[in-house]
Design a protein around this motif. Sequence first.
Motif, PDB file in Angstrom:
ATOM      1  N   SER A 189      22.946  30.715  -4.115  1.00 52.82           N
ATOM      2  CA  SER A 189      22.902  31.615  -5.264  1.00 52.82           C
ATOM      3  C   SER A 189      23.961  31.178  -6.276  1.00 52.82           C
ATOM      4  O   SER A 189      24.803  30.332  -6.001  1.00 52.82           O
ATOM      5  CB  SER A 189      23.143  33.056  -4.814  1.00 52.82           C
ATOM      6  N   GLY A 190      23.921  31.773  -7.436  1.00 56.28           N
ATOM      7  CA  GLY A 190      24.876  31.423  -8.493  1.00 56.28           C
ATOM      8  C   GLY A 190      26.311  31.712  -8.103  1.00 56.28           C
ATOM      9  O   GLY A 190      27.223  30.943  -8.396  1.00 56.28           O
ATOM     10  N   LEU A 191      26.531  32.812  -7.412  1.00 55.73           N
ATOM     11  CA  LEU A 191      27.873  33.182  -6.988  1.00 55.73           C
ATOM     12  C   LEU A 191      28.430  32.187  -5.980  1.00 55.73           C
ATOM     13  O   LEU A 191      29.599  31.811  -6.041  1.00 55.73           O
ATOM     14  CB  LEU A 191      27.875  34.595  -6.403  1.00 55.73           C
ATOM     15  N   GLU A 192      27.583  31.724  -5.075  1.00 57.45           N
ATOM     16  CA  GLU A 192      28.030  30.733  -4.091  1.00 57.45           C
ATOM     17  C   GLU A 192      28.369  29.409  -4.760  1.00 57.45           C
ATOM     18  O   GLU A 192      29.292  28.709  -4.353  1.00 57.45           O
ATOM     19  CB  GLU A 192      26.962  30.547  -3.018  1.00 57.45           C
ATOM     20  N   LYS A 193      27.612  29.046  -5.794  1.00 60.79           N
ATOM     21  CA  LYS A 193      27.899  27.812  -6.534  1.00 60.79           C
ATOM     22  C   LYS A 193      29.242  27.911  -7.250  1.00 60.79           C
ATOM     23  O   LYS A 193      30.023  26.966  -7.268  1.00 60.79           O
ATOM     24  CB  LYS A 193      26.789  27.517  -7.540  1.00 60.79           C
ATOM     25  N   VAL A 194      29.519  29.070  -7.832  1.00 56.78           N
ATOM     26  CA  VAL A 194      30.799  29.280  -8.512  1.00 56.78           C
ATOM     27  C   VAL A 194      31.937  29.221  -7.512  1.00 56.78           C
ATOM     28  O   VAL A 194      32.977  28.599  -7.758  1.00 56.78           O
ATOM     29  CB  VAL A 194      30.792  30.624  -9.279  1.00 56.78           C
ATOM     30  N   LYS A 195      31.752  29.852  -6.351  1.00 59.42           N
ATOM     31  CA  LYS A 195      32.786  29.818  -5.311  1.00 59.42           C
ATOM     32  C   LYS A 195      33.043  28.387  -4.838  1.00 59.42           C
ATOM     33  O   LYS A 195      34.179  27.996  -4.613  1.00 59.42           O
ATOM     34  CB  LYS A 195      32.382  30.687  -4.120  1.00 59.42           C
ATOM     35  N   ALA A 196      31.987  27.601  -4.694  1.00 61.70           N
ATOM     36  CA  ALA A 196      32.146  26.211  -4.279  1.00 61.70           C
ATOM     37  C   ALA A 196      32.887  25.412  -5.351  1.00 61.70           C
ATOM     38  O   ALA A 196      33.758  24.588  -5.036  1.00 61.70           O
ATOM     39  CB  ALA A 196      30.787  25.587  -3.999  1.00 61.70           C
ATOM     40  N   GLY A 197      32.566  25.658  -6.618  1.00 59.02           N
ATOM     41  CA  GLY A 197      33.262  24.958  -7.709  1.00 59.02           C
ATOM     42  C   GLY A 197      34.725  25.337  -7.785  1.00 59.02           C
ATOM     43  O   GLY A 197      35.589  24.478  -7.962  1.00 59.02           O
TER      44      GLY A 197
END
Length: 137
Positions: A18-26
């Motif tokens: 999800s978008g939130l997981e992508k932000v957390k990974a970044g």
Amino acid sequence: MGNSGSFAEKQNPRSEKSGLEKVKAGVSKVNNVINLIGTWVFRLRKIVLAAPVVYYALKLASYNSQHLPEVVGLDLQSTGEFAITVSRQMAVMGPLALTGFCLAMMFCSRKALYSWAISVFTLALPLMILISNVYPS
């Protein structure tokens, strides 16, 4: 027709991030890079601290070697005369050697900040010699 399932079956929310997981990974990657940079700055802190002091010490020595008179007076008396006179070379190399000694002690010391602070204060010595000899009162 050739479709073998509904639209909801084709999208699998568990397989895609999800978008939130992508932000957390970044953010995690950026945090790792910042931590790596911080670790290396801490490991090389003595060099990082010494570099600007060496630069300005050499810059002041070069400036003083060009602008000081041949005979430099130290210890300005109330009469306007100097108690001690030294050559220009000695007036340039003395503060430079003192700053170098302080930096050498910084590299030998476990607590680098104390010696580094003293080496920063030794940068005032060439300025005081220059001011007292170029603009005597």
